[in-house]
Motif scaffolding. Structure first.
Motif, PDB file in Angstrom:
ATOM      1  N   GLY A  70      21.523 -47.985  13.378  1.00 39.26           N
ATOM      2  CA  GLY A  70      22.644 -48.898  13.572  1.00 39.26           C
ATOM      3  C   GLY A  70      23.910 -48.297  14.144  1.00 39.26           C
ATOM      4  O   GLY A  70      24.896 -49.009  14.340  1.00 39.26           O
ATOM      5  N   ARG A  71      23.919 -47.032  14.478  1.00 42.61           N
ATOM      6  CA  ARG A  71      25.176 -46.372  14.854  1.00 42.61           C
ATOM      7  C   ARG A  71      25.795 -46.918  16.144  1.00 42.61           C
ATOM      8  O   ARG A  71      26.993 -46.793  16.358  1.00 42.61           O
ATOM      9  N   THR A  72      24.998 -47.561  16.998  1.00 38.85           N
ATOM     10  CA  THR A  72      25.528 -48.115  18.250  1.00 38.85           C
ATOM     11  C   THR A  72      25.526 -49.643  18.254  1.00 38.85           C
ATOM     12  O   THR A  72      25.754 -50.255  19.286  1.00 38.85           O
ATOM     13  N   GLN A  73      25.261 -50.246  17.099  1.00 38.95           N
ATOM     14  CA  GLN A  73      25.174 -51.706  17.033  1.00 38.95           C
ATOM     15  C   GLN A  73      26.486 -52.320  16.556  1.00 38.95           C
ATOM     16  O   GLN A  73      27.430 -51.626  16.211  1.00 38.95           O
ATOM     17  N   CYS A  74      26.537 -53.646  16.551  1.00 42.20           N
ATOM     18  CA  CYS A  74      27.723 -54.375  16.099  1.00 42.20           C
ATOM     19  C   CYS A  74      27.832 -54.301  14.580  1.00 42.20           C
ATOM     20  O   CYS A  74      26.825 -54.389  13.870  1.00 42.20           O
ATOM     21  N   CYS A  75      29.055 -54.160  14.075  1.00 36.16           N
ATOM     22  CA  CYS A  75      29.281 -54.088  12.630  1.00 36.16           C
ATOM     23  C   CYS A  75      29.169 -55.456  11.966  1.00 36.16           C
ATOM     24  O   CYS A  75      29.031 -55.562  10.745  1.00 36.16           O
ATOM     25  N   GLY A  76      29.280 -56.518  12.772  1.00 32.03           N
ATOM     26  CA  GLY A  76      29.237 -57.870  12.229  1.00 32.03           C
ATOM     27  C   GLY A  76      30.594 -58.537  12.128  1.00 32.03           C
ATOM     28  O   GLY A  76      30.690 -59.723  11.805  1.00 32.03           O
ATOM     29  N   TRP A  77      31.665 -57.784  12.420  1.00 31.17           N
ATOM     30  CA  TRP A  77      33.009 -58.354  12.303  1.00 31.17           C
ATOM     31  C   TRP A  77      33.186 -59.649  13.104  1.00 31.17           C
ATOM     32  O   TRP A  77      33.738 -60.618  12.573  1.00 31.17           O
ATOM     33  N   PRO A  78      32.735 -59.724  14.368  1.00 32.24           N
ATOM     34  CA  PRO A  78      32.973 -60.950  15.134  1.00 32.24           C
ATOM     35  C   PRO A  78      32.353 -62.196  14.504  1.00 32.24           C
ATOM     36  O   PRO A  78      32.777 -63.314  14.789  1.00 32.24           O
ATOM     37  N   LEU A  79      31.359 -62.027  13.645  1.00 33.63           N
ATOM     38  CA  LEU A  79      30.698 -63.162  12.997  1.00 33.63           C
ATOM     39  C   LEU A  79      31.380 -63.577  11.699  1.00 33.63           C
ATOM     40  O   LEU A  79      31.112 -64.651  11.170  1.00 33.63           O
ATOM     41  N   SER A  80      32.259 -62.719  11.190  1.00 31.13           N
ATOM     42  CA  SER A  80      32.710 -62.863   9.807  1.00 31.13           C
ATOM     43  C   SER A  80      33.485 -64.141   9.519  1.00 31.13           C
ATOM     44  O   SER A  80      33.506 -64.608   8.383  1.00 31.13           O
ATOM     45  N   SER A  81      34.119 -64.733  10.543  1.00 29.68           N
ATOM     46  CA  SER A  81      34.926 -65.917  10.301  1.00 29.68           C
ATOM     47  C   SER A  81      34.098 -67.206  10.242  1.00 29.68           C
ATOM     48  O   SER A  81      34.558 -68.213   9.705  1.00 29.68           O
ATOM     49  N   TYR A  82      32.870 -67.179  10.771  1.00 30.01           N
ATOM     50  CA  TYR A  82      32.074 -68.411  10.777  1.00 30.01           C
ATOM     51  C   TYR A  82      30.643 -68.216  10.288  1.00 30.01           C
ATOM     52  O   TYR A  82      29.923 -69.196  10.066  1.00 30.01           O
ATOM     53  N   ALA A  83      30.219 -66.988  10.116  1.00 29.07           N
ATOM     54  CA  ALA A  83      28.885 -66.708   9.574  1.00 29.07           C
ATOM     55  C   ALA A  83      29.013 -65.489   8.662  1.00 29.07           C
ATOM     56  O   ALA A  83      28.450 -64.427   8.929  1.00 29.07           O
ATOM     57  N   THR A  84      29.752 -65.673   7.592  1.00 30.32           N
ATOM     58  CA  THR A  84      30.142 -64.553   6.734  1.00 30.32           C
ATOM     59  C   THR A  84      28.946 -63.813   6.150  1.00 30.32           C
ATOM     60  O   THR A  84      28.892 -62.586   6.177  1.00 30.32           O
ATOM     61  N   ASN A  85      27.993 -64.538   5.606  1.00 32.26           N
ATOM     62  CA  ASN A  85      26.832 -63.880   4.998  1.00 32.26           C
ATOM     63  C   ASN A  85      26.057 -63.048   6.005  1.00 32.26           C
ATOM     64  O   ASN A  85      25.625 -61.923   5.714  1.00 32.26           O
ATOM     65  N   GLU A  86      25.878 -63.589   7.210  1.00 30.56           N
ATOM     66  CA  GLU A  86      25.164 -62.845   8.257  1.00 30.56           C
ATOM     67  C   GLU A  86      25.943 -61.595   8.642  1.00 30.56           C
ATOM     68  O   GLU A  86      25.368 -60.521   8.874  1.00 30.56           O
ATOM     69  N   SER A  87      27.256 -61.728   8.721  1.00 27.90           N
ATOM     70  CA  SER A  87      28.112 -60.584   9.038  1.00 27.90           C
ATOM     71  C   SER A  87      27.958 -59.493   7.988  1.00 27.90           C
ATOM     72  O   SER A  87      27.796 -58.312   8.316  1.00 27.90           O
TER      73      SER A  87
END
Length: 301
Positions: free
Chosen positions: A199-216
């Motif tokens: 996962g070192r080069t993948q997305c942390c999930g922050w952009p999803l956190s406001s509308y898909a919190t659990n997935e983030s």
């Protein structure tokens, strides 16, 4: 040794002056210790973290053309310690430089809006550079090694690059966007051991956190678990937004995934500054949600 003092127009960004104040603190401590001069762009605006273009590409380009123009006024490269800011502002700079040839009327439109606000025009005369690459390319790893007074021997560090730093721009002249090594090379320079994980080069999930919190949070949890399984003592990131999702929200992440994690997450300037003998207090290591005590104990501090 460096033949001359490095100087940059410093763009701290919003998060490092708010929720991650320790990043601003540690960047200042690190650059002062290395003899790098930063001139803060106090009139700069938020880059928008990629959201402005959802409403208007012209808005994103104009706001960030102004940020770049502030650095151009000083005849200096724009330096940021935020991967997201690097990705957004760097991409705007790349796009506008291309438009100077292919769509000059568009650049004129951007500059017309800047002129109405009494701002200097965008000229495309400088570059946007993350502190990671300023240290690796401009300062040099050998010069960093010479300044190390406290080798971080035995500390296993897992880099978390985040997506904006690696793939927001078309060209990546400082590293491989899919198999980067810059952070791992920094770890080696200060005596630490790199930990490689998926996962070192993948997305942390922050952009999803406001509308898909659990997935983030599941994404963040997956990355932290992989780093732990790889034997990491800490994650080190060059992005304060990644830091927020991996550190500040780690207790919430633990609830979502049903597992205890407890892995410290350091900002890149904090790690390097520790190796230069700068005190943890001066670097804001007591400001993290996940305690950094285990890292300091591993280093005998």
């Amino acid at each position: 040794m460096l033949s001359q003092t490095l100087k940059y127009a410093y763009y701290p960004g919003c998060v490092a002056q708010g929720a991650c104040r320790e990043l601003h603190m540690s960047t200042q401590s690190l650059t002062q210790a290395l003899g790098i001069e930063l001139i803060e762009l106090k009139k700069a605006a938020c880059c928008g973290s990629g959201t402005f273009k959802e409403d208007s590409l012209l808005l994103e380009d104009t706001v960030n053309a102004r940020n770049i123009a502030l650095a151009e006024e000083l005849n200096l490269p724009l330096l940021t310690h935020c991967s997201t800011c690097q990705g957004v502002i760097g991409h705007v700079d790349e796009r506008l430089k291309e438009c100077q040839t292919t769509k000059p009327d568009y650049v004129s439109q951007v500059n017309g809006l800047l002129e109405k606000e009494g701002c200097s025009p965008y000229r495309g005369s400088t570059e946007v550079k993350h502190i990671l690459y300023a240290l690796v390319q401009d300062y040099g790893l050998d010069n960093i090694k010479e300044r190390v007074t406290r080798k971080l021997t035995g500390l296993k560090c897992a880099a978390f690059y985040g997506c904006y730093l690696l793939r927001a721009q078309k060209s990546m002249t400082y590293d491989d966007p899919f198999k980067p090594e810059a952070m791992e090379n920094v770890f080696r320079a200060v005596g630490a051991t790199p930990v490689y994980y998926r996962g070192r080069t993948q997305c942390c999930g922050w952009p999803l956190s406001s509308y898909a919190t659990n997935e983030s949070f599941k994404m963040a949890g997956m990355h932290v678990q992989e780093a732990i399984e790889g034997g990491a003592d800490c994650i080190v990131t060059p992005c304060p937004l990644c830091h927020l999702n991996l550190d500040s929200r780690q207790p919430e992440v633990e609830k979502v995934i049903g597992k205890k994690l407890g892995l410290p997450v350091l900002h890149l300037p904090q790690l390097i500054a520790l190796s230069l003998g700068i005190s943890p207090e001066k670097l804001g290591l007591d400001r993290h949600i996940v305690s950094t005590k285990s890292v300091l104990e591993k280093l005998g501090m």
